[in-house]
Design a protein around this motif. Structure first.
Motif, PDB file in Angstrom:
ATOM      1  N   ILE A  15       1.011  -0.959   0.151  1.00 39.72           N
ATOM      2  CA  ILE A  15       0.088   0.159   0.175  1.00 39.72           C
ATOM      3  C   ILE A  15       1.309   1.314   0.448  1.00 39.72           C
ATOM      4  O   ILE A  15       0.437   2.443  -1.048  1.00 39.72           O
ATOM      5  CB  ILE A  15      -1.053   0.224   1.368  1.00 39.72           C
ATOM      6  CG1 ILE A  15      -2.232  -1.115   1.158  1.00 39.72           C
ATOM      7  CG2 ILE A  15      -1.369   1.101   1.487  1.00 39.72           C
ATOM      8  CD1 ILE A  15      -3.146  -1.701   2.045  1.00 39.72           C
ATOM      9  N   LEU A  16       1.246   1.078   1.041  1.00 34.61           N
ATOM     10  CA  LEU A  16       2.788   2.261   0.738  1.00 34.61           C
ATOM     11  C   LEU A  16       3.751   3.148  -0.367  1.00 34.61           C
ATOM     12  O   LEU A  16       3.584   3.903  -0.586  1.00 34.61           O
ATOM     13  CB  LEU A  16       3.564   2.780   1.959  1.00 34.61           C
ATOM     14  CG  LEU A  16       3.163   2.529   3.542  1.00 34.61           C
ATOM     15  CD1 LEU A  16       3.693   2.054   4.368  1.00 34.61           C
ATOM     16  CD2 LEU A  16       2.550   3.720   4.188  1.00 34.61           C
ATOM     17  N   VAL A  17       3.398   1.958  -0.952  1.00 35.26           N
ATOM     18  CA  VAL A  17       4.638   2.026  -2.372  1.00 35.26           C
ATOM     19  C   VAL A  17       3.992   2.174  -3.039  1.00 35.26           C
ATOM     20  O   VAL A  17       4.480   3.372  -4.132  1.00 35.26           O
ATOM     21  CB  VAL A  17       5.609   0.389  -2.481  1.00 35.26           C
ATOM     22  CG1 VAL A  17       6.148   0.529  -3.459  1.00 35.26           C
ATOM     23  CG2 VAL A  17       6.404   0.375  -1.255  1.00 35.26           C
ATOM     24  N   ASP A  29      15.174   2.137   1.054  1.00 33.45           N
ATOM     25  CA  ASP A  29      14.622   1.447   1.870  1.00 33.45           C
ATOM     26  C   ASP A  29      16.069   1.485   2.388  1.00 33.45           C
ATOM     27  O   ASP A  29      16.843   0.746   2.913  1.00 33.45           O
ATOM     28  CB  ASP A  29      13.508   0.604   2.521  1.00 33.45           C
ATOM     29  CG  ASP A  29      13.510   0.001   4.328  1.00 33.45           C
ATOM     30  OD1 ASP A  29      13.516   1.024   4.824  1.00 33.45           O
ATOM     31  OD2 ASP A  29      12.599  -0.439   3.929  1.00 33.45           O
ATOM     32  N   PRO A  30      16.418   3.118   3.856  1.00 33.78           N
ATOM     33  CA  PRO A  30      17.791   2.814   4.678  1.00 33.78           C
ATOM     34  C   PRO A  30      17.616   1.958   5.856  1.00 33.78           C
ATOM     35  O   PRO A  30      18.924   1.553   6.317  1.00 33.78           O
ATOM     36  CB  PRO A  30      17.698   4.333   4.608  1.00 33.78           C
ATOM     37  CG  PRO A  30      17.010   5.013   4.649  1.00 33.78           C
ATOM     38  CD  PRO A  30      16.049   4.002   3.563  1.00 33.78           C
ATOM     39  N   GLY A  35      13.725  -6.320   4.486  1.00 35.57           N
ATOM     40  CA  GLY A  35      12.903  -6.487   2.912  1.00 35.57           C
ATOM     41  C   GLY A  35      11.543  -6.173   2.571  1.00 35.57           C
ATOM     42  O   GLY A  35      11.392  -6.746   1.713  1.00 35.57           O
ATOM     43  N   SER A  36      10.417  -5.849   3.137  1.00 32.14           N
ATOM     44  CA  SER A  36       9.362  -6.547   3.069  1.00 32.14           C
ATOM     45  C   SER A  36       9.146  -5.125   2.086  1.00 32.14           C
ATOM     46  O   SER A  36       8.505  -5.294   1.709  1.00 32.14           O
ATOM     47  CB  SER A  36       8.697  -5.891   4.398  1.00 32.14           C
ATOM     48  OG  SER A  36       6.767  -6.108   4.709  1.00 32.14           O
ATOM     49  N   VAL A  37       9.766  -3.797   2.231  1.00 31.58           N
ATOM     50  CA  VAL A  37       9.232  -2.346   1.481  1.00 31.58           C
ATOM     51  C   VAL A  37       9.994  -3.240   0.161  1.00 31.58           C
ATOM     52  O   VAL A  37       9.330  -2.732  -1.341  1.00 31.58           O
ATOM     53  CB  VAL A  37       9.855  -1.854   1.929  1.00 31.58           C
ATOM     54  CG1 VAL A  37       9.663  -0.254   1.369  1.00 31.58           C
ATOM     55  CG2 VAL A  37       9.256  -1.284   3.214  1.00 31.58           C
ATOM     56  N   GLY A  38      11.448  -3.608   0.296  1.00 31.04           N
ATOM     57  CA  GLY A  38      11.556  -4.325  -1.254  1.00 31.04           C
ATOM     58  C   GLY A  38      11.177  -5.245  -1.913  1.00 31.04           C
ATOM     59  O   GLY A  38      11.200  -4.867  -2.746  1.00 31.04           O
ATOM     60  N   GLY A  50      18.175  -0.619  -0.812  1.00 31.03           N
ATOM     61  CA  GLY A  50      17.994  -0.866   0.319  1.00 31.03           C
ATOM     62  C   GLY A  50      19.248  -1.829   1.022  1.00 31.03           C
ATOM     63  O   GLY A  50      20.316  -1.732   1.148  1.00 31.03           O
ATOM     64  N   GLY A  51      19.323  -1.067   2.661  1.00 31.65           N
ATOM     65  CA  GLY A  51      20.048  -1.200   3.688  1.00 31.65           C
ATOM     66  C   GLY A  51      20.025  -1.080   4.740  1.00 31.65           C
ATOM     67  O   GLY A  51      18.969  -1.180   5.514  1.00 31.65           O
ATOM     68  N   ASP A  52      20.830  -1.920   5.799  1.00 30.19           N
ATOM     69  CA  ASP A  52      20.720  -1.969   6.767  1.00 30.19           C
ATOM     70  C   ASP A  52      21.671  -2.074   7.852  1.00 30.19           C
ATOM     71  O   ASP A  52      22.435  -2.617   7.068  1.00 30.19           O
ATOM     72  CB  ASP A  52      19.288  -3.160   7.148  1.00 30.19           C
ATOM     73  CG  ASP A  52      18.960  -3.338   9.314  1.00 30.19           C
ATOM     74  OD1 ASP A  52      17.453  -2.962   8.806  1.00 30.19           O
ATOM     75  OD2 ASP A  52      19.192  -3.682   9.602  1.00 30.19           O
TER      76      ASP A  52
END
Length: 75
Positions: A15-17, A29-30, A35-38, A50-52
């Motif tokens: 939804i957000l994406v 997504d920093p 990885g949900s957003v990715g 993305g990273g973490d």
């Protein structure tokens, strides 16, 4: 859900994406966690970076993102 303690449901990320980007755009997504957003970004035809800080989370996210079929479910 087997990733990070603060992992969000994939439906929330989708939804957000969908609300904040267009197909083909880059989603960043920093604090990617597991990885949900990715995953949502790739499923919806977006590019993802993305990273973490947690190496374990990065490995979990990498495995999940490699399994995603880019563009599936795109509007």
């Amino acid at each position: 859900h087997g990733g990070c303690p603060s992992e969000k449901p994939p439906e929330v990320s989708e939804i957000l994406v969908r609300q904040s980007s267009e197909r083909g755009e880059l989603v960043v997504d920093p604090f990617a966690g597991s990885g949900s957003v990715g995953g949502a970004a790739l499923r919806l035809g977006r590019r993802f970076l993305g990273g973490d800080i947690c190496e374990e989370a990065v490995q979990i996210a990498r495995g999940r993102l490699e399994a995603v079929e880019p563009g599936e479910g795109a509007p």
